[in-house]
Design an enzyme around this catalytic site. Sequence first.
Site, short mmCIF file in Angstrom:
data_model
loop_
_atom_site.label_atom_id
_atom_site.label_comp_id
_atom_site.label_asym_id
_atom_site.label_seq_id
_atom_site.Cartn_x
_atom_site.Cartn_y
_atom_site.Cartn_z
N HIS A 65 -5.23 3.05 3.40
CA HIS A 65 -5.89 3.03 4.70
C HIS A 65 -7.09 2.11 4.66
O HIS A 65 -7.63 1.81 3.58
CB HIS A 65 -6.34 4.44 5.11
CG HIS A 65 -7.24 5.10 4.11
ND1 HIS A 65 -6.76 5.73 2.99
CD2 HIS A 65 -8.59 5.22 4.06
CE1 HIS A 65 -7.77 6.22 2.29
NE2 HIS A 65 -8.89 5.92 2.91
N CYS A 247 -15.73 9.74 1.46
CA CYS A 247 -15.09 8.63 0.75
C CYS A 247 -15.52 7.33 1.42
O CYS A 247 -16.15 7.35 2.47
CB CYS A 247 -13.58 8.79 0.75
SG CYS A 247 -12.79 8.56 2.36
#
Length: 744
Positions: A65, A247
């Site tokens: 992603h 993250c």
Amino acid sequence: MSDTITADLVDLDLSADTKEAAARALAERMVTLGRVTDLEGFLADVAAREAQMPTGLDGGIGIPHCRSAHVTEPTLAFGRSGTGIDFGAPDGPADLIFLIAAPAGADDAHLTLLSALARRLMNTEFTDALRAATDAEHAAALIRGEETAPEGRAPEDAASEDAASEGGASEGAASEGGAAEDAASEGGASEDATAKGTGPEGAAFEGADSAPDDSVAAPAAASAGAATGPAALDGDRPFRIVAVTSCPTGIAHTYMAAESLENAGRETGVEIVVETQGSAGFTRLDPAVIAAADGVILAHDVPVREKQRFAGKPTVDTGVKAAINRPADLIGEVRDKAARGETTEAAQAGSTPVERAGTDDEGYGTRLRRWLMSGVSYMVPFVAAGGLLIALGFAIGGYEINEAPSVMDHFVWTQAASWGALLFQIGGVAFGFLVPVLAGYIAYGMADRPGLVPGFVGGAISLTINAGFLGGLAAGLIAGGVVLAIQKVNIPAALRGIMPVVVIPLISSAVVGFLMFVVIGKPIAEAQKGMTDWLGGLTGANAVLLGALLGLMMCFDLGGPVNKVAYTFATAGIAVANASDSAMKVMAAVMAAGMVPPLAMALATTVRGRLFNRAERENGKAAWVLGASFISEGAIPFAAADPLRVIPASMAGGAVTGALSMAFGATLRAPHGGIFVVPLIGNPLLYLVAIAAGVGVTTALVIVLKGLRRSAGPAGPATGEDTALAPAAGGAGTRKETVAARTV
């Protein structure tokens, strides 16, 4: 999520044999549908994200992603591999591949929906259903939530699928395409999910104190039967954990880690509440929830925002993938640390106010002080670096160095004057950031990151119109207020994607610029000029009285708000390339007075050690170095233990030192450094005499007052050796508000 993934974005027979080929195959489907404008550019962004950390997860899942400028709208593509593809997961290749593409300014509502998918990937029934899917439309419907996994899943798993982290959007709303309308522009939380209380805002442990009345009520993260599980403390409640997950992109791993921890908490009978710091922003855990926690798990690959909130508790600090792959181990680690009594250091009072969580019931005055201290705290390093560089430039090249040509045009390696000019000009550049940084971080303290752009713009305008520090203060407050006002406007869903990167910076900067240039800039500039002229005209008794007043302020709360007001006043005067003589006198008086309290406490513990307990005598040794370095906080342990004697004595000595420094005409160009910048001080010998006089006055008063107390019998805290205060190294960080609040 109906527009995020369709059957055209599903490949149930993905033939790629590498992760790069898999990403390309799925990305080509996005290009075909117009979701990606530049295939190679997008794949480069995916590869850059993959290089930061592998995106393979246990259970045969790969979830590449990224956020990319080549993406037109949030999109999800799914591929199923028959042979498996290596995405770096510990347990081997992945057969379920999810490629998530988010625009650079992604809509918060869509990001929370993608985070909901990330959480669902922790549910084995969901992944098993995808492996069993026979056609692309069925697989897309499963991912969108329009079709459910086979029956038999646990109720709590079903509940976890219905809500995204941070008060995220419900899957049902997503399927109707209404999630974007329901999502809040601030945190990306939908009204539906907020009502369910799935996010951290207002979340509370079972049996803990409830959140404030205006908070959103939320259930505990643990199951209802957790209190009887093996993690129960004292036989009446379970072990409580607060956690933070984050993250680099804040889309997938952040929320998968949260879901994994919550599932492990249910299985082990531990109550756990998770704060997800994702792309859609984050909602701070209620301070009461943090206070009630027995341990902390920080699972992150980027810095945890406002980390000081969790100080002083047993803490496990690890990467985000550890929370996904071995959450039970992390829970066990934090419980072991709690059993051994291992905790992190207590929160330091010296940390910037914006890094400390405020409470909803703070008064306006408290919030205003916190906002202003935020700007000052970020400004001080620029003041120190720039001031010291300019002072060194004068010391090396002489006071004519301010007229030297640019070192870009003339620099001779063997000439001291050239080196002096270099240091002076670097310091001048650093000083040029002071007002923009002050304004920018005042706005940041009010409105978080959206306040930075208008704050910096307003601060730069303040310099342009010669409004100085007063203009910076006004610009920062205006910028923060404008951003907060914009964020309260009900924005159409179609515009939310460009709000943080275009709309808010554009509108807020234009409003702040208009007000600074046209409305309030000129009056503030006149006020700044008047203050500068008044400071430059101070002579004789007026200068001495100002020095005494500043000395009193520096020693009143030892690094607290009053101390910072005096220090900021002094640094504002020298924060120009050509500071006036009066401004440099004020700076010298402020630094001298700030050195008095710790040096006096150190001297008092040396000459009359029997008046202090063992911990205070140890603190006194460190106070020599702290005081000599102009760190007033070195006296806080003494003031906290005996404020009615230490603080008045310190103020008396500080007033004497400030007055004498002004009377002696001592000057200082550097805003910090203590005795280590004495060579840069004008009239250095008399300056040291002023410091010594103040230290003597404070030492004498402390000894006399403590002696009177002892002769009259104990009237305050016990002075035995067991009444140990924090060591001096930590004493400098004791919360300053306690100095004035504690009594004997």
